[in-house]
Structure formats: structure tokens, C-alpha cells
Scaffold this motif. Structure first.
Motif, short mmCIF file in Angstrom:
data_model
loop_
_atom_site.label_atom_id
_atom_site.label_comp_id
_atom_site.label_asym_id
_atom_site.label_seq_id
_atom_site.Cartn_x
_atom_site.Cartn_y
_atom_site.Cartn_z
N LYS A 293 7.36 14.51 0.54
CA LYS A 293 6.95 15.37 -0.56
C LYS A 293 5.41 15.46 -0.53
O LYS A 293 4.76 14.50 -0.08
CB LYS A 293 7.37 14.75 -1.90
CG LYS A 293 8.87 14.72 -2.11
CD LYS A 293 9.17 14.10 -3.46
CE LYS A 293 10.66 13.95 -3.66
NZ LYS A 293 11.00 13.07 -4.78
N PRO A 294 4.84 16.53 -1.07
CA PRO A 294 3.37 16.61 -1.07
C PRO A 294 2.70 15.72 -2.12
O PRO A 294 1.47 15.55 -2.09
CB PRO A 294 3.11 18.10 -1.36
CG PRO A 294 4.34 18.59 -2.02
CD PRO A 294 5.49 17.72 -1.60
N ASP A 295 3.49 15.13 -3.03
CA ASP A 295 2.93 14.32 -4.13
C ASP A 295 1.96 13.24 -3.64
O ASP A 295 2.26 12.54 -2.67
CB ASP A 295 4.06 13.58 -4.89
CG ASP A 295 5.21 14.50 -5.25
OD1 ASP A 295 5.37 15.54 -4.58
OD2 ASP A 295 5.96 14.16 -6.17
N SER A 296 0.84 13.12 -4.35
CA SER A 296 -0.17 12.16 -3.88
C SER A 296 0.27 10.71 -4.14
O SER A 296 1.10 10.44 -5.01
CB SER A 296 -1.51 12.45 -4.55
OG SER A 296 -1.37 12.30 -5.93
N VAL A 297 -0.33 9.82 -3.39
CA VAL A 297 -0.04 8.38 -3.51
C VAL A 297 -1.11 7.76 -4.41
O VAL A 297 -2.30 7.91 -4.13
CB VAL A 297 -0.07 7.72 -2.11
CG1 VAL A 297 0.02 6.21 -2.21
CG2 VAL A 297 1.03 8.28 -1.22
N PRO A 298 -0.71 7.09 -5.51
CA PRO A 298 -1.73 6.48 -6.38
C PRO A 298 -2.56 5.44 -5.63
O PRO A 298 -2.04 4.73 -4.76
CB PRO A 298 -0.91 5.80 -7.49
CG PRO A 298 0.48 6.33 -7.36
CD PRO A 298 0.66 6.82 -5.96
N ALA B 158 2.76 14.38 4.92
CA ALA B 158 2.51 13.23 4.03
C ALA B 158 1.06 13.26 3.53
O ALA B 158 0.17 13.70 4.25
CB ALA B 158 2.78 11.93 4.78
N PRO B 159 0.83 12.80 2.29
CA PRO B 159 -0.53 12.82 1.77
C PRO B 159 -1.52 11.91 2.51
O PRO B 159 -2.70 12.18 2.55
CB PRO B 159 -0.37 12.35 0.31
CG PRO B 159 0.98 11.74 0.22
CD PRO B 159 1.81 12.36 1.28
N PHE B 160 -0.99 10.86 3.13
CA PHE B 160 -1.85 9.94 3.89
C PHE B 160 -1.32 9.73 5.30
O PHE B 160 -0.09 9.72 5.50
CB PHE B 160 -1.84 8.54 3.25
CG PHE B 160 -2.92 8.33 2.23
CD1 PHE B 160 -4.25 8.23 2.63
CD2 PHE B 160 -2.61 8.21 0.88
CE1 PHE B 160 -5.24 8.01 1.69
CE2 PHE B 160 -3.60 8.00 -0.07
CZ PHE B 160 -4.92 7.90 0.34
N VAL B 161 -2.23 9.51 6.23
CA VAL B 161 -1.84 8.91 7.51
C VAL B 161 -2.68 7.64 7.64
O VAL B 161 -3.91 7.67 7.44
CB VAL B 161 -2.10 9.85 8.71
CG1 VAL B 161 -1.81 9.13 10.03
CG2 VAL B 161 -1.25 11.11 8.61
N LEU B 162 -2.00 6.53 7.89
CA LEU B 162 -2.71 5.26 8.10
C LEU B 162 -2.71 4.95 9.58
O LEU B 162 -1.65 4.98 10.23
CB LEU B 162 -2.01 4.13 7.32
CG LEU B 162 -1.87 4.34 5.81
CD1 LEU B 162 -1.13 3.16 5.18
CD2 LEU B 162 -3.23 4.53 5.15
N ILE B 163 -3.88 4.66 10.10
CA ILE B 163 -4.00 4.35 11.53
C ILE B 163 -4.32 2.86 11.64
O ILE B 163 -5.32 2.38 11.10
CB ILE B 163 -5.11 5.20 12.20
CG1 ILE B 163 -4.74 6.69 12.10
CG2 ILE B 163 -5.27 4.84 13.68
CD1 ILE B 163 -5.29 7.39 10.92
N LEU B 164 -3.45 2.16 12.34
CA LEU B 164 -3.60 0.71 12.48
C LEU B 164 -4.27 0.42 13.83
O LEU B 164 -3.77 0.82 14.88
CB LEU B 164 -2.22 0.06 12.41
CG LEU B 164 -2.14 -1.39 12.00
CD1 LEU B 164 -2.99 -1.70 10.77
CD2 LEU B 164 -0.70 -1.76 11.70
N CYS B 165 -5.42 -0.23 13.75
CA CYS B 165 -6.20 -0.55 14.95
C CYS B 165 -6.31 -2.07 15.07
O CYS B 165 -6.08 -2.80 14.11
CB CYS B 165 -7.61 0.00 14.84
SG CYS B 165 -7.74 1.70 14.28
N GLY B 166 -6.71 -2.52 16.27
CA GLY B 166 -6.95 -3.95 16.47
C GLY B 166 -8.29 -4.16 17.16
O GLY B 166 -8.63 -3.42 18.10
N LYS B 167 -9.04 -5.16 16.69
CA LYS B 167 -10.29 -5.54 17.38
C LYS B 167 -9.90 -6.32 18.61
O LYS B 167 -9.10 -7.26 18.53
CB LYS B 167 -11.13 -6.43 16.47
CG LYS B 167 -12.09 -5.66 15.62
CD LYS B 167 -13.13 -6.59 15.00
CE LYS B 167 -13.93 -5.83 13.98
NZ LYS B 167 -14.16 -6.58 12.75
#
Ligand code: FMN
Length: 184
Positions: A17-22, A76-85
Motif C-alpha cells: 500500500k502507499p501508506d507511509s510508515v510511522p 513501498a514507502p521505504f527501501v532499506l539497504i543493508l550493508c556490511g563494513k
């Protein structure tokens, strides 16, 4: 939510859904990452949270056309990108401590699972996305040389349930006492 219920109930969500994530929900998901176990508590993860539709659209170009998660990257309202050092997890005094070298894939994998489960408990959907051009994403997001992008996930409220998935029976993967002595 009961832990086994969360582990068994979480599904990959590819319609949003386009609804934002709090902001509070995003912080709770980050808190779940924060408490992930890691090699010698090295916590090599870095997370990039993308909300800008232009950047999400650019990121989606890194996925092959056939990737079933493609449309979810912009929906989706967000995309989270998981990185590693690099060079931290699995290292002792600058040298790999095991023949496996860098354990960043392992630790960021654990972090991703914590992320997905916490999101699910909050009614949010995720899907781990690993099939994409990692170099391209690193360029788009200005990721430095000592860090690598591992996986991404959209984050938002599910527009439809994930499809049912089949799991192996326990007897198909458990080995008692040694690998060859199966199921006895
Ligand atoms: C490391 C990893 C990479 C994945 N990459 C993708 C991907 O690129 N695209 C996609 O649609 N799903 C991807 N998935 C999701 C899997 O297809 C999904 O977890 C699996 O089919 C089981 O379904 P479930 O998550 O609903 O239980 C990935 C999952 C993992 C763990």
C-alpha cells in the motif's frame, strides 16, 4: 506476538500500500537490528533508508526484469539497504580468524532476519532482495570502498498476503551425531 508465530507467519511481501510508515515503527525495526548477535559483537551492519521516489526508482533499475520483487521497490514507502563494513566480522588483529574470511554476510543476514521479524510483528511487510547489481546500487547510494551492499528490502504495509511457501520436513535436514548417520 509469540516468537514462533512470528517466525512461521512472516512471508515475503511483494505488493504494498502507499501508506507511509510511522517514524516510530522505523525506529523499532532499527532497534531489532541493533540487538542482532554478531561476531565478537562487532556489529558491522550499516543501513541506508531510502524514501525519495526518485532514488527508489533508480534502485529498481539495478534489479533484473524477472525479479519478482521489482515493482515492490517503488511501491513501498521505504527501501532499506543493508550493508556490511568489510574486514571486521570474523577478523582478529586485522587478519581473518577462520578460513571463511569475512563473516559480514552472516552477520548482516542475522540483522536482516531481525528486521523482517520485527517489521512483521508491527504489521509491516518486507521481502529480502538479493538478486540485483550490487555495484550499481553502491554507486547510486555513494557507498564507500570499505563497505559493501548485501541485500535490500522494501518496507511498508502489505497490499496482499505473501504466497504460501513449502518447507522441507525436519527429517530432511537433521543429522544426528554426524552428517552421514541420518535420522536414526
Ligand atoms: C538471501 C535472500 C535473497 C532473496 N532474494 C530475493 C529476490 O531477489 N527477489 C525476491 O522476490 N525474493 C527474494 N528472496 C525471498 C525468497 O524468495 C523467499 O524468502 C523464499 O521464497 C521463502 O518465502 P517466504 O519469505 O515467504 O517464506 C530472497 C531471500 C533471501 C533469504
Amino acid at each position: 506476538m509469540d516468537l514462533m508465530e512470528a517466525i512461521k507467519g512472516r512471508r515475503s511481501i511483494r505488493k504494498y500500500k502507499p501508506d507511509s510508515v510511522p517514524e516510530k515503527a522505523l525506529q523499532m525495526v532499527m532497534e531489532a537490528i541493533r540487538w542482532t548477535p554478531s561476531w565478537a559483537n562487532t556489529q558491522c551492519w550499516e543501513v541506508i533508508a531510502v524514501k525519495d521516489p526518485k532514488v527508489k526508482s533508480e534502485l529498481s533499475t539495478a534489479l533484473p526484469k524477472g525479479n519478482p520483487a521489482l515493482s515492490s521497490m517503488t511501491e513501498a514507502p521505504f527501501v532499506l539497504i543493508l550493508c556490511g563494513k568489510k574486514g571486521i566480522s570474523g577478523y582478529y588483529k586485522g587478519q581473518p580468524a577462520t578460513e571463511k574470511g569475512d563473516w559480514l554476510m552472516f552477520d548482516t543476514g542475522l540483522a536482516m532476519q531481525n528486521l523482517c521479524l520485527a517489521a512483521y510483528a508491527l504489521g509491516l511487510g518486507t521481502v529480502v532482495v538479493g538478486m540485483f547489481d550490487h555495484k550499481k546500487v553502491e554507486e547510486i547510494l555513494g557507498v564507500p570502498q570499505n563497505v559493501e551492499v548485501v541485500a535490500m528490502t522494501p518496507l511498508g504495509y502489505p497490499a496482499s498476503e505473501g504466497s504460501a511457501t513449502r518447507r522441507k520436513e525436519i527429517s530432511e535436514f537433521i543429522h544426528y551425531e554426524s552428517y552421514i548417520k541420518r535420522n536414526e
